[in-house]
Write an enzyme that holds these catalytic residues in place. Sequence first.
Site, PDB file in Angstrom:
ATOM      1  CD1 TRP A 136      55.268  52.137  27.159  1.00  0.00           C
ATOM      2  CD2 TRP A 136      57.438  52.342  26.615  1.00  0.00           C
ATOM      3  NE1 TRP A 136      55.926  51.022  27.635  1.00  0.00           N
ATOM      4  CE2 TRP A 136      57.257  51.121  27.314  1.00  0.00           C
ATOM      5  CE3 TRP A 136      58.713  52.693  26.186  1.00  0.00           C
ATOM      6  CZ2 TRP A 136      58.315  50.250  27.573  1.00  0.00           C
ATOM      7  CZ3 TRP A 136      59.771  51.847  26.447  1.00  0.00           C
ATOM      8  CH2 TRP A 136      59.571  50.628  27.129  1.00  0.00           C
ATOM      9  CD  GLU A 171      52.851  52.228  23.899  1.00  0.00           C
ATOM     10  OE1 GLU A 171      52.961  51.094  23.407  1.00  0.00           O
ATOM     11  OE2 GLU A 171      53.526  53.217  23.510  1.00  0.00           O
ATOM     12  CE  LYS A 186      56.324  46.105  27.430  1.00  0.00           C
ATOM     13  NZ  LYS A 186      57.645  46.395  26.846  1.00  0.00           N
ATOM     14  CG  ASP A 198      51.591  47.912  21.972  1.00  0.00           C
ATOM     15  OD1 ASP A 198      51.369  46.695  21.791  1.00  0.00           O
ATOM     16  OD2 ASP A 198      52.586  48.492  21.508  1.00  0.00           O
ATOM     17  CG  HIS A 228      52.387  47.337  25.674  1.00  0.00           C
ATOM     18  ND1 HIS A 228      52.758  48.659  25.784  1.00  0.00           N
ATOM     19  CD2 HIS A 228      53.354  46.748  24.923  1.00  0.00           C
ATOM     20  CE1 HIS A 228      53.880  48.864  25.126  1.00  0.00           C
ATOM     21  NE2 HIS A 228      54.256  47.713  24.589  1.00  0.00           N
ATOM     22  CG  HIS A 274      51.535  51.934  19.198  1.00  0.00           C
ATOM     23  ND1 HIS A 274      52.725  52.215  19.845  1.00  0.00           N
ATOM     24  CD2 HIS A 274      51.221  53.042  18.489  1.00  0.00           C
ATOM     25  CE1 HIS A 274      53.108  53.440  19.545  1.00  0.00           C
ATOM     26  NE2 HIS A 274      52.216  53.960  18.732  1.00  0.00           N
ATOM     27  CG  ASP A 297      57.058  44.976  20.153  1.00  0.00           C
ATOM     28  OD1 ASP A 297      56.068  45.694  19.955  1.00  0.00           O
ATOM     29  OD2 ASP A 297      57.696  44.999  21.222  1.00  0.00           O
ATOM     30  CG  ASP A 326      55.275  49.674  18.563  1.00  0.00           C
ATOM     31  OD1 ASP A 326      56.423  49.425  18.145  1.00  0.00           O
ATOM     32  OD2 ASP A 326      55.037  49.996  19.740  1.00  0.00           O
TER      33      ASP A 326
END
Length: 413
Positions: free
Chosen positions: A180, A221, A223, A254, A257, A281, A291, A320
């Site tokens: 990432w 990963e 975002k 994720d 994200h 994640h 998060d 995560d």
Amino acid sequence: MTAYELAKDFYAQYGIDTEAAMKKLDDIHISMHCWQGDDVQGFENQGALTGGIQATGSYPGKARNPQELMADIDKTFSLIPGKHRLNLHASYAIPADGKPVDRNKLKPEDFAAWVSFAKERGLGIDFNPTLFSHPLSEDATLSSENEEIRKFWVDHVICCLKISEYFANELNTYCCMNIWIPDGFKNVPANRTEPRARLKKSLDEILATPYDRSKVKVCVESKVFGIGVESCTVGSHEFYMNYAAKNNIMCLLDNGHFHPQEYVSDKISSMLLFADQVALHVTRPVRWDSDHVISLDDETKAIAYEIVQAGPEKVLLATDYFDASINRIAAWAIGMRNMQRALLTALLFPQADATKLQNERNFSELFALQESFKTYPVGAVWDEYCSRHNVAVEAEWFKEVKKYEKDVLSLRK
């Protein structure tokens, strides 16, 4: 009859074997992120976090060194049923001679202490290059227009490939290595193609390094945006999804994200039609990628249903998040236990019956079935599962956290 025996009989009416469900849950190993324990600080004695990473709060007792972090991880795993994995960032290196090692010079031996830790506990290790909170990450990393900076970060990720293979060889299990980057632009960029072309070039150079693909599972990963890069992230989902497909590596999704109304649970089935595996994640976004600790909310349960339906072996599952506003042991345990409870809920759902109703387009009965199972006695099965693993049940586990805080965390000044 005990609560579990009643629940077992209840689920049996629908052809659901609670014993089989618990056995299947045993086989799902979640990779717990190390960075909850010290607010993503790592062991490089660096200053404030940069690169869109923020841990908010100042709850007392955070881990200050490897020994304290390892002790806290041990305590957390004692509160979580089953056998799991540990997810490390490169910034958690522990050089044997105690001398700082810059990230483009990291070696497998700088993580020997973690291998010993994992061997003693029967853990697998997953790994993440750390491409943030470094003097050379302030503007961009793998997409940098400065060739020296770009090469520094390419070399860092290549080091991490070798370290990941070391973990796999030493621990006799795969290592998932996730890339990432925080690269992007606060304001609307003049050119999106060039930085993405540099990112592609960097990834090509990294993957040109020989490594054992059966042991190291590389993923990328994406975002949608981050702090300071609100207008454009170089590593977008579309970029990584196409890059992963072309180069036979994995996408890591994720669930914090993406846009708040864009659900990772809806993406898993599509991804797995075109890839053998996908990595996740799991976190809990609140308005944006903040998060938060995993809650037993609808999206977490939906993700779990998709994992169970697809086959858990097809999903590399990790947590995560980093919350410094509450007890960090509690944050770890709440999130991990909630992910497991979501998986158990999915394992105790009559998926075949529900699919049959869908294929018959009997949506009224399907809706009724889905709603009914939301209040079925999964809690009694979960407590039984915890008891069989000698782990405190829901009503009791937090007492151990409070004792650990009194006896250990409160002494850290």
